[in-house]
Design a protein around this motif. Structure first.
Motif, PDB file in Angstrom:
ATOM      1  N   SER A 113      -2.910 106.829 -10.016  1.00 23.16           N
ATOM      2  CA  SER A 113      -2.185 107.051 -11.261  1.00 23.16           C
ATOM      3  C   SER A 113      -2.393 105.893 -12.234  1.00 23.16           C
ATOM      4  O   SER A 113      -2.463 106.102 -13.445  1.00 23.16           O
ATOM      5  N   ALA A 169       3.514 108.083 -18.416  1.00 26.47           N
ATOM      6  CA  ALA A 169       3.613 109.534 -18.582  1.00 26.47           C
ATOM      7  C   ALA A 169       3.079 109.963 -19.941  1.00 26.47           C
ATOM      8  O   ALA A 169       2.395 110.985 -20.055  1.00 26.47           O
ATOM      9  N   ALA A 201      -0.832 109.651 -19.827  1.00 28.18           N
ATOM     10  CA  ALA A 201      -1.461 110.641 -18.943  1.00 28.18           C
ATOM     11  C   ALA A 201      -1.256 112.067 -19.422  1.00 28.18           C
ATOM     12  O   ALA A 201      -2.043 112.954 -19.085  1.00 28.18           O
ATOM     13  N   TRP A 235       0.160 113.746 -15.683  1.00 25.22           N
ATOM     14  CA  TRP A 235       1.202 112.974 -15.007  1.00 25.22           C
ATOM     15  C   TRP A 235       2.116 113.916 -14.225  1.00 25.22           C
ATOM     16  O   TRP A 235       2.444 114.994 -14.691  1.00 25.22           O
ATOM     17  N   SER A 271       5.727 109.634 -11.055  1.00 27.92           N
ATOM     18  CA  SER A 271       6.927 108.955 -11.561  1.00 27.92           C
ATOM     19  C   SER A 271       7.761 108.409 -10.409  1.00 27.92           C
ATOM     20  O   SER A 271       8.241 107.271 -10.462  1.00 27.92           O
TER      21      SER A 271
END
Length: 139
Positions: A9, A100, A103, A107, A112
């Motif tokens: 991520s 977020a 992305a 995302w 998260s």
């Protein structure tokens, strides 16, 4: 902690020229303008240092001694600057918001959650480095 998910991520949102951390500070100062005066140094330098810290933590995620020593030391420096526990929560919130946003649809809730867990652990280790008197005041 899911190191692979954290690394994947981060690669998804790690923009050139420290764009992730630059955007993070924009969000932080927009949502929490009271913290702005705590940042005296050049914003680009601050963003670069934060990016380096994120990468270093991920690189050492399996080394609890390195994390405790380095994040505890970083916590002591933040204590001297007057950083309080709620500020760490704001940082986590704003970092995840920046990720977020960058992305977009890529995302996920899992990303998260993974970052919330990781940033919470970082905060705990940094707060553990606070001198006893400041630790009680920070919490």
């Amino acid at each position: 902690m899911n190191k692979q998910l954290l690394e994947n991520s981060l690669m998804l949102v790690d923009l050139p020229d420290d764009g992730l951390t630059v955007r993070f500070y924009e969000i932080l100062f927009d949502r929490y303008p009271a913290v702005r005066p705590m940042f005296q140094r050049d914003g680009k330098l601050q963003a670069a240092m934060l990016r380096q810290a994120l990468v270093a933590v991920l690189d050492h995620l399996d080394n609890s001694e390195w994390l405790a020593d380095n994040l505890g030391s970083l916590g002591r420096r933040h204590a001297d600057m007057g950083v309080t526990a709620p500020m760490y929560e704001a940082v986590g919130e704003c970092m995840i918001a920046a990720m977020a946003e960058i992305a977009g649809d890529a995302w996920t809730k899992e990303m998260s959650a993974a970052w919330a867990e990781a940033l919470g652990a970082v905060s705990s280790l940094m707060l553990a480095g606070y001198p006893q008197k400041q630790a009680a005041a920070a919490g």
